[in-house]
Design a protein around this motif. Structure first.
Motif, mmCIF file in Angstrom:
data_model
loop_
_atom_site.group_PDB
_atom_site.id
_atom_site.type_symbol
_atom_site.label_atom_id
_atom_site.label_comp_id
_atom_site.label_asym_id
_atom_site.label_seq_id
_atom_site.Cartn_x
_atom_site.Cartn_y
_atom_site.Cartn_z
ATOM 1 N N LYS A 232 0.521 12.264 -7.847
ATOM 2 C CA LYS A 232 0.011 11.772 -9.115
ATOM 3 C C LYS A 232 0.049 10.251 -9.006
ATOM 4 O O LYS A 232 1.111 9.662 -8.801
ATOM 5 C CB LYS A 232 0.890 12.265 -10.265
ATOM 6 N N LEU A 233 -1.102 9.630 -9.100
ATOM 7 C CA LEU A 233 -1.197 8.182 -8.898
ATOM 8 C C LEU A 233 -1.503 7.486 -10.208
ATOM 9 O O LEU A 233 -2.118 8.074 -11.091
ATOM 10 C CB LEU A 233 -2.282 7.879 -7.871
ATOM 11 N N PRO A 234 -1.098 6.228 -10.321
ATOM 12 C CA PRO A 234 -0.394 5.408 -9.340
ATOM 13 C C PRO A 234 1.096 5.767 -9.277
ATOM 14 O O PRO A 234 1.630 6.384 -10.186
ATOM 15 C CB PRO A 234 -0.586 3.992 -9.874
ATOM 16 N N CYS A 235 1.728 5.340 -8.188
ATOM 17 C CA CYS A 235 3.158 5.579 -8.033
ATOM 18 C C CYS A 235 3.772 4.528 -7.123
ATOM 19 O O CYS A 235 3.071 3.813 -6.416
ATOM 20 C CB CYS A 235 3.428 6.982 -7.496
ATOM 21 N N VAL A 236 5.098 4.457 -7.170
ATOM 22 C CA VAL A 236 5.883 3.603 -6.287
ATOM 23 C C VAL A 236 6.713 4.532 -5.417
ATOM 24 O O VAL A 236 7.423 5.402 -5.935
ATOM 25 C CB VAL A 236 6.816 2.660 -7.084
ATOM 26 N N ALA A 237 6.624 4.369 -4.116
ATOM 27 C CA ALA A 237 7.392 5.209 -3.190
ATOM 28 C C ALA A 237 8.246 4.320 -2.285
ATOM 29 O O ALA A 237 7.796 3.258 -1.849
ATOM 30 C CB ALA A 237 6.453 6.067 -2.347
ATOM 31 N N GLY B 295 -5.022 5.225 -6.854
ATOM 32 C CA GLY B 295 -6.208 6.040 -6.582
ATOM 33 C C GLY B 295 -7.472 5.381 -7.108
ATOM 34 O O GLY B 295 -7.996 4.439 -6.533
ATOM 35 N N GLY B 296 -7.940 5.853 -8.240
ATOM 36 C CA GLY B 296 -9.220 5.443 -8.789
ATOM 37 C C GLY B 296 -9.363 3.980 -9.124
ATOM 38 O O GLY B 296 -10.444 3.419 -9.005
ATOM 39 N N GLU B 297 -8.291 3.352 -9.567
ATOM 40 C CA GLU B 297 -8.387 1.949 -9.966
ATOM 41 C C GLU B 297 -8.301 0.994 -8.777
ATOM 42 O O GLU B 297 -8.542 -0.183 -8.925
ATOM 43 C CB GLU B 297 -7.298 1.620 -10.994
ATOM 44 N N GLY B 298 -7.929 1.510 -7.636
ATOM 45 C CA GLY B 298 -8.002 0.748 -6.398
ATOM 46 C C GLY B 298 -7.015 -0.387 -6.238
ATOM 47 O O GLY B 298 -5.919 -0.388 -6.782
ATOM 48 N N ARG B 299 -7.472 -1.360 -5.460
ATOM 49 C CA ARG B 299 -6.627 -2.484 -5.044
ATOM 50 C C ARG B 299 -6.090 -3.272 -6.238
ATOM 51 O O ARG B 299 -4.947 -3.698 -6.241
ATOM 52 C CB ARG B 299 -7.417 -3.397 -4.114
ATOM 53 N N ARG B 300 -6.910 -3.482 -7.230
ATOM 54 C CA ARG B 300 -6.480 -4.281 -8.382
ATOM 55 C C ARG B 300 -5.278 -3.640 -9.083
ATOM 56 O O ARG B 300 -4.311 -4.319 -9.420
ATOM 57 C CB ARG B 300 -7.627 -4.462 -9.356
ATOM 58 N N GLY C 42 7.040 -10.405 1.895
ATOM 59 C CA GLY C 42 5.645 -10.220 2.265
ATOM 60 C C GLY C 42 5.028 -9.029 1.554
ATOM 61 O O GLY C 42 5.714 -8.213 0.937
ATOM 62 N N MET C 43 3.695 -8.977 1.622
ATOM 63 C CA MET C 43 2.968 -7.851 1.061
ATOM 64 C C MET C 43 1.655 -7.696 1.821
ATOM 65 O O MET C 43 1.028 -8.677 2.208
ATOM 66 C CB MET C 43 2.666 -8.057 -0.424
ATOM 67 N N ARG C 44 1.276 -6.444 2.022
ATOM 68 C CA ARG C 44 0.018 -6.130 2.695
ATOM 69 C C ARG C 44 -0.686 -5.067 1.864
ATOM 70 O O ARG C 44 -0.063 -4.099 1.424
ATOM 71 C CB ARG C 44 0.315 -5.611 4.101
ATOM 72 N N THR C 45 -1.987 -5.244 1.636
ATOM 73 C CA THR C 45 -2.754 -4.239 0.911
ATOM 74 C C THR C 45 -3.858 -3.712 1.808
ATOM 75 O O THR C 45 -4.396 -4.437 2.647
ATOM 76 C CB THR C 45 -3.378 -4.806 -0.383
ATOM 77 N N ARG C 46 -4.183 -2.429 1.610
ATOM 78 C CA ARG C 46 -5.258 -1.824 2.392
ATOM 79 C C ARG C 46 -5.683 -0.506 1.751
ATOM 80 O O ARG C 46 -4.988 0.045 0.911
ATOM 81 C CB ARG C 46 -4.830 -1.593 3.835
ATOM 82 N N ARG C 47 -6.829 -0.014 2.178
ATOM 83 C CA ARG C 47 -7.277 1.320 1.791
ATOM 84 C C ARG C 47 -6.947 2.260 2.929
ATOM 85 O O ARG C 47 -7.244 1.990 4.091
ATOM 86 C CB ARG C 47 -8.780 1.335 1.536
ATOM 87 N N GLU C 48 -6.295 3.371 2.596
ATOM 88 C CA GLU C 48 -5.976 4.379 3.598
ATOM 89 C C GLU C 48 -7.244 5.165 3.925
ATOM 90 O O GLU C 48 -7.845 5.751 3.030
ATOM 91 C CB GLU C 48 -4.895 5.329 3.075
ATOM 92 N N PRO C 49 -7.651 5.204 5.186
ATOM 93 C CA PRO C 49 -8.923 5.842 5.548
ATOM 94 C C PRO C 49 -8.992 7.345 5.239
ATOM 95 O O PRO C 49 -10.020 7.829 4.796
ATOM 96 C CB PRO C 49 -9.043 5.603 7.051
ATOM 97 N N LYS C 50 -7.897 8.070 5.451
ATOM 98 C CA LYS C 50 -7.938 9.522 5.246
ATOM 99 C C LYS C 50 -8.008 9.907 3.776
ATOM 100 O O LYS C 50 -8.713 10.831 3.407
ATOM 101 C CB LYS C 50 -6.714 10.184 5.887
ATOM 102 N N THR C 51 -7.249 9.212 2.942
ATOM 103 C CA THR C 51 -7.160 9.597 1.535
ATOM 104 C C THR C 51 -8.046 8.755 0.629
ATOM 105 O O THR C 51 -8.323 9.158 -0.491
ATOM 106 C CB THR C 51 -5.711 9.439 1.034
ATOM 107 N N ARG C 52 -8.450 7.592 1.095
ATOM 108 C CA ARG C 52 -9.219 6.615 0.312
ATOM 109 C C ARG C 52 -8.373 5.983 -0.793
ATOM 110 O O ARG C 52 -8.891 5.283 -1.644
ATOM 111 C CB ARG C 52 -10.497 7.232 -0.270
ATOM 112 N N PHE C 53 -7.063 6.247 -0.808
ATOM 113 C CA PHE C 53 -6.173 5.603 -1.767
ATOM 114 C C PHE C 53 -5.947 4.161 -1.333
ATOM 115 O O PHE C 53 -6.033 3.829 -0.158
ATOM 116 C CB PHE C 53 -4.802 6.296 -1.826
#
Length: 132
Positions: free
Chosen positions: A39-44, A72-77, A109-120
């Motif tokens: 269930k997104l968004p979440c902190v893991a 998920g749907g709201e993406g990087r922002r 530090g922080m790194r952001t990206r889209r996961e290719p398999k899930t598109r999250f």
């Protein structure tokens, strides 16, 4: 309980106790791992590495921790907004640990990206903590 475990517990307590963060991710949005159907968004909680950081007179440990912000749907922002809130709650925070003393907790530090398999979208926040 080790200093690493008490540090994780204190971080979880700080994040879970914030009503603004709970409003963004829901009451069960902080997890120790990403579930198969999350269930997104979440902190893991991600990876944690602990090293000896003792001096000649005092015992200590250095911890490198990754918190993963998944969106998920709201993406990087959305992931970056949540990460900004998490940073405000944890960066240079004075957390109370059971059986240890937190000397320092800093986001390094922080790194952001889209996961290719899930598109999250994923924001990986890296923290460094020192405990005695």
């Amino acid at each position: 309980m080790t200093a690493a475990n008490t540090l994780l517990a204190a971080i979880h307590q700080r994040l879970a106790g914030d009503v603004v963060l709970a409003g963004m991710i829901g009451p069960d949005g902080i997890r120790d791992r990403l579930l198969p159907r999350p269930k997104l968004p979440c902190v893991a909680f991600g990876e944690m590495e602990t090293r000896d950081y003792s001096t000649s007179s005092e015992g200590g440990e250095e911890h490198f921790l990754t918190l993963e912000i998944w969106s998920g749907g709201e993406g990087r922002r959305e992931a970056q907004e949540i990460a900004g809130l998490v940073r405000g709650l944890l960066h240079d925070a004075a957390l109370t640990l059971d059986g240890a003393v937190l000397v320092s907790l800093l986001q390094v530090g922080m790194r952001t990206r889209r996961e290719p398999k899930t598109r999250f979208h994923l924001a990986e926040m890296r923290f460094r903590a020192v405990t005695e």
